[in-house]
Design a protein around this motif. Structure first.
Motif, short mmCIF file in Angstrom:
data_model
loop_
_atom_site.label_atom_id
_atom_site.label_comp_id
_atom_site.label_asym_id
_atom_site.label_seq_id
_atom_site.Cartn_x
_atom_site.Cartn_y
_atom_site.Cartn_z
N TRP A 149 69.53 98.87 101.40
CA TRP A 149 70.00 98.07 102.53
C TRP A 149 69.51 96.63 102.45
O TRP A 149 70.24 95.71 102.84
CB TRP A 149 69.56 98.69 103.85
N ASP A 150 68.28 96.44 101.98
CA ASP A 150 67.75 95.07 101.88
C ASP A 150 68.60 94.24 100.92
O ASP A 150 68.91 93.08 101.20
CB ASP A 150 66.29 95.10 101.40
N LEU A 170 74.97 107.59 104.26
CA LEU A 170 75.11 107.32 105.70
C LEU A 170 75.42 108.62 106.46
O LEU A 170 76.13 109.50 105.97
CB LEU A 170 76.22 106.30 105.93
N THR A 171 74.89 108.70 107.67
CA THR A 171 75.06 109.86 108.54
C THR A 171 75.24 109.37 109.97
O THR A 171 74.99 108.18 110.26
CB THR A 171 73.82 110.78 108.50
N PRO A 172 75.61 110.26 110.89
CA PRO A 172 75.67 109.84 112.29
C PRO A 172 74.32 109.35 112.81
O PRO A 172 74.26 108.51 113.72
CB PRO A 172 76.10 111.12 113.02
N GLU A 173 73.22 109.85 112.22
CA GLU A 173 71.89 109.50 112.70
C GLU A 173 71.41 108.14 112.20
O GLU A 173 70.60 107.49 112.88
CB GLU A 173 70.88 110.58 112.27
N ASN A 174 71.87 107.68 111.04
CA ASN A 174 71.33 106.43 110.50
C ASN A 174 72.34 105.29 110.42
O ASN A 174 71.97 104.17 110.06
CB ASN A 174 70.69 106.65 109.12
N VAL A 175 73.60 105.55 110.74
CA VAL A 175 74.61 104.51 110.52
C VAL A 175 74.38 103.29 111.42
O VAL A 175 74.61 102.16 111.00
CB VAL A 175 76.04 105.07 110.70
N ALA A 176 73.90 103.50 112.64
CA ALA A 176 73.65 102.35 113.52
C ALA A 176 72.55 101.46 112.95
O ALA A 176 72.66 100.22 112.95
CB ALA A 176 73.29 102.83 114.92
N ASP A 177 71.48 102.08 112.44
CA ASP A 177 70.40 101.30 111.82
C ASP A 177 70.92 100.55 110.59
O ASP A 177 70.55 99.39 110.35
CB ASP A 177 69.26 102.23 111.39
N ALA A 181 70.96 96.48 110.03
CA ALA A 181 70.20 95.90 108.92
C ALA A 181 71.07 95.08 107.98
O ALA A 181 70.64 94.03 107.49
CB ALA A 181 69.51 97.02 108.14
N VAL A 182 72.28 95.55 107.71
CA VAL A 182 73.12 94.94 106.68
C VAL A 182 74.20 94.03 107.27
O VAL A 182 74.62 93.07 106.64
CB VAL A 182 73.76 96.05 105.81
N GLN A 183 74.66 94.32 108.48
CA GLN A 183 75.78 93.62 109.09
C GLN A 183 76.99 93.59 108.15
O GLN A 183 77.52 92.52 107.82
CB GLN A 183 75.38 92.21 109.52
N PRO A 184 77.43 94.77 107.71
CA PRO A 184 78.55 94.83 106.77
C PRO A 184 79.88 94.64 107.48
O PRO A 184 79.96 94.65 108.71
CB PRO A 184 78.44 96.25 106.21
N ALA A 213 78.81 106.20 116.88
CA ALA A 213 77.61 105.43 116.59
C ALA A 213 77.94 104.13 115.86
O ALA A 213 77.37 103.07 116.16
CB ALA A 213 76.64 106.27 115.76
N ALA A 214 78.87 104.20 114.91
CA ALA A 214 79.24 103.00 114.16
C ALA A 214 79.94 101.99 115.06
O ALA A 214 79.63 100.78 115.00
CB ALA A 214 80.14 103.38 112.99
#
Length: 224
Positions: A149-150, A170-177, A181-184, A213-214
């Motif tokens: 991600w960095d 990516l998962t439902p649990e980490n996609v928001a983070d 972080a990336v602002q894709p 979440a996304a």
């Protein structure tokens, strides 16, 4: 060269008709159909045509290829009809240019673990969008490993990168983070929306949670 609009949320690796139609009703913006024969999520051509003809106009349709020939890609596009062609192998910029000129379909070029191969081309053709995936030796993706991600977050500083789609673990649990972080431009999920042992068949509850979440995370990003 015009820069097309990119999808925000893509659910990739669909290979079952009824499941694909249900996913297309989930609020996702795009679905990915994988035509790499060695992939556990590879879709049969007839099934892909049936899916595309059913959901066209509701979601964007992305055709994923790994080191296929230009003729194979052209013929598959003529049968299925793609909004984007995803090149997920070792294809060169010259190859991507040839596919774009032959099909007229925007190119989503995958990069595993690095942005350099596509981001620093000085002249000539540049893919309309880049997909950042995890680097796993001997694999072309779909591993469930997180991408960097960095590194992905540096994409806006690189010339010629109009859109970045973030994939890899990516998962439902980490996609928001990941989005924070990336602002894709967009995000892409395959195994993170499946149950173990069912590659290509999406768990609709996981899909809905991922989409929700996304969307919420994208809505909180700073306005450009």
């Amino acid at each position: 060269m015009p820069v097309p609009d990119i999808f925000r949320i893509k659910i990739c690796g669909l290979n079952d008709f009824e499941n694909a139609v249900a996913v297309s009703h989930s609020g996702a913006d795009a679905i990915g159909l994988n035509f790499f024969p060695q992939s556990k999520r590879c879709v049969e051509k007839n099934t892909a045509v049936k899916i595309a003809n059913t959901v066209r106009g509701e979601v964007q349709i992305v055709g994923l290829f790994v080191n296929a020939t230009p003729t194979e890609i052209k013929q598959t596009n003529e049968q299925v009809g793609f909004n984007w062609i995803q090149l997920h192998g070792d294809e060169s910029a010259e190859f991507a240019k040839s596919v774009y000129e032959t099909t007229g379909v925007p190119i989503l070029a995958a990069s595993r673990g690095s942005l350099v191969r596509w981001a620093t081309l000085p002249d000539g053709f540049h893919p309309q969008a880049l997909l950042m995936d995890a680097a796993v030796p001997g694999s072309f993706g779909g591993t469930g490993h997180l991408s960097n991600w960095d590194l992905a977050a540096t994409w806006r500083t690189m010339p010629h990168l109009n859109h970045l789609v973030l994939a890899g673990g990516l998962t439902p649990e980490n996609v928001a983070d990941a989005i924070r972080a990336v602002q894709p431009s967009g995000v892409d999920v395959a195994g993170g929306a499946e149950n173990s042992g069912q590659p290509g068949i999406k768990d609709l509850d996981k899909v809905e949670a991922f989409v929700t979440a996304a969307r919420e995370a994208f809505a909180r990003l700073p306005k450009e």
